[in-house]
Design a protein around this motif. Structure first.
Motif, short mmCIF file in Angstrom:
data_model
loop_
_atom_site.label_atom_id
_atom_site.label_comp_id
_atom_site.label_asym_id
_atom_site.label_seq_id
_atom_site.Cartn_x
_atom_site.Cartn_y
_atom_site.Cartn_z
N UNK A 1 0.84 -1.19 0.00
CA UNK A 1 0.00 0.00 0.00
C UNK A 1 0.88 1.24 0.00
N UNK A 2 0.41 2.29 -0.70
CA UNK A 2 1.09 3.57 -0.66
C UNK A 2 0.07 4.63 -0.28
N UNK A 3 0.53 5.68 0.31
CA UNK A 3 -0.34 6.79 0.67
C UNK A 3 -0.11 7.90 -0.34
N UNK A 4 -1.01 8.01 -1.30
CA UNK A 4 -0.88 9.00 -2.36
C UNK A 4 -2.06 9.97 -2.28
N UNK A 5 -2.02 10.88 -1.35
CA UNK A 5 -3.09 11.87 -1.18
C UNK A 5 -4.46 11.22 -1.05
N UNK A 6 -4.52 10.16 -0.25
CA UNK A 6 -5.79 9.50 -0.01
C UNK A 6 -6.22 8.55 -1.11
N UNK A 7 -5.44 8.42 -2.18
CA UNK A 7 -5.79 7.51 -3.28
C UNK A 7 -5.50 6.07 -2.86
N UNK A 8 -6.09 5.14 -3.55
CA UNK A 8 -5.93 3.72 -3.27
C UNK A 8 -4.71 3.20 -4.01
N UNK A 9 -3.54 3.71 -3.68
CA UNK A 9 -2.33 3.40 -4.44
C UNK A 9 -1.61 2.16 -3.96
N UNK A 10 -0.82 1.61 -4.89
CA UNK A 10 0.01 0.44 -4.62
C UNK A 10 1.39 0.63 -5.25
N UNK A 11 2.38 0.11 -4.56
CA UNK A 11 3.69 -0.05 -5.16
C UNK A 11 3.76 -1.52 -5.59
N UNK A 12 4.02 -1.76 -6.86
CA UNK A 12 4.13 -3.12 -7.39
C UNK A 12 5.58 -3.29 -7.80
N UNK A 13 6.30 -4.12 -7.04
CA UNK A 13 7.74 -4.29 -7.26
C UNK A 13 8.04 -5.70 -7.73
N UNK A 14 8.70 -5.80 -8.88
CA UNK A 14 9.11 -7.07 -9.47
C UNK A 14 10.56 -7.32 -9.07
N UNK A 15 10.85 -8.51 -8.56
CA UNK A 15 12.22 -8.88 -8.20
C UNK A 15 12.53 -10.22 -8.84
N UNK A 16 13.60 -10.27 -9.62
CA UNK A 16 14.00 -11.51 -10.28
C UNK A 16 14.87 -12.35 -9.36
N UNK A 17 14.73 -13.66 -9.47
CA UNK A 17 15.59 -14.58 -8.74
C UNK A 17 16.26 -15.60 -9.67
N UNK A 18 15.91 -15.53 -10.96
CA UNK A 18 16.52 -16.41 -11.96
C UNK A 18 16.80 -15.58 -13.22
N UNK A 19 17.51 -16.19 -14.15
CA UNK A 19 17.76 -15.48 -15.41
C UNK A 19 16.45 -15.26 -16.17
N UNK A 20 15.51 -16.19 -16.06
CA UNK A 20 14.19 -15.99 -16.69
C UNK A 20 13.50 -14.79 -16.06
N UNK A 21 13.57 -14.63 -14.75
CA UNK A 21 12.99 -13.47 -14.08
C UNK A 21 13.64 -12.18 -14.54
N UNK A 22 14.95 -12.19 -14.73
CA UNK A 22 15.66 -11.01 -15.23
C UNK A 22 15.16 -10.66 -16.62
N UNK A 23 14.95 -11.68 -17.45
CA UNK A 23 14.43 -11.45 -18.80
C UNK A 23 13.05 -10.79 -18.75
N UNK A 24 12.20 -11.25 -17.85
CA UNK A 24 10.87 -10.64 -17.70
C UNK A 24 10.97 -9.17 -17.34
N UNK A 25 11.84 -8.85 -16.41
CA UNK A 25 12.01 -7.45 -16.00
C UNK A 25 12.54 -6.62 -17.17
N UNK A 26 13.51 -7.15 -17.91
CA UNK A 26 14.04 -6.43 -19.08
C UNK A 26 12.93 -6.13 -20.08
N UNK A 27 12.00 -7.06 -20.26
CA UNK A 27 10.93 -6.87 -21.22
C UNK A 27 9.85 -5.90 -20.71
N UNK A 28 9.77 -5.72 -19.40
CA UNK A 28 8.78 -4.80 -18.82
C UNK A 28 9.22 -3.34 -18.85
N UNK A 29 10.52 -3.13 -18.92
CA UNK A 29 11.06 -1.76 -18.85
C UNK A 29 10.55 -0.92 -20.01
#
Length: 156
Positions: free
Chosen positions: A128-156
């Motif tokens: 949850x994030x507090x963004x001026x009363x908005x219903x905000x979220x921080x969505x954080x992707x963390x890779x633990x394998x080379x496939x996960x790193x590839x996913x993050x590279x493709x999301x950028x």
């Protein structure tokens, strides 16, 4: 080496849109843990991902069923381990057979069975994030394998 990438979403529509983007990246064999408090957006994310893959049916939380399975061009298994008391319940339920190179597996509350689970490609953290009363979220992707790193590279 791990990589991380974060997004701020201001509401559930933005979380759904981010998940639709991610649906273009997933591949059979991906193992993804979804981490966050109750109501933080884990199932909303799965719903958006499923819509992005063209699934038009109901996408519900597997809180009581423990697993929901969707068969499209490949199988997606969505687990919710919230009710687990120990890691042995994962093996006892026979869920290990679903972790393979042909299915996508999304696991909520993975910490309840951490000792029985393999290393995921990605962990997606929802906070949850507090963004001026908005219903905000921080969505954080963390890779633990080379496939996960590839996913993050493709999301950028």
């Amino acid at each position: 080496m791990t990589k991380e990438l974060s997004f701020l979403t201001n509401n559930s529509d933005e979380t759904l849109a981010l998940a639709r983007r991610y649906s273009d990246i997933i591949c059979p064999g991906d193992l993804i843990f979804l981490d966050g408090e109750l109501g933080a957006g884990k199932t909303t994310f799965v719903r958006g991902m499923m819509r992005g893959l063209g699934f038009l049916g109901k996408v519900k939380s597997p809180s009581y069923s423990l697993m929901e399975q969707y068969v499209l061009n490949f199988t997606i298994n969505h687990f919710d381990l919230y009710r687990f008391k120990s890691a042995s319940e994962w093996e006892g339920a026979g869920f290990s057979e679903f972790i393979n190179k042909t299915d996508v597996n999304l696991i909520e509350w993975s910490e309840k069975a951490m000792d029985a689970l393999p290393t995921p490609d990605l962990i997606i953290f929802f906070t949850y994030t507090d963004q001026d009363g908005a219903d905000g979220r921080n969505v954080r992707f963390k890779s633990l394998t080379s496939r996960g790193e590839q996913c993050i590279d493709l999301l950028v």
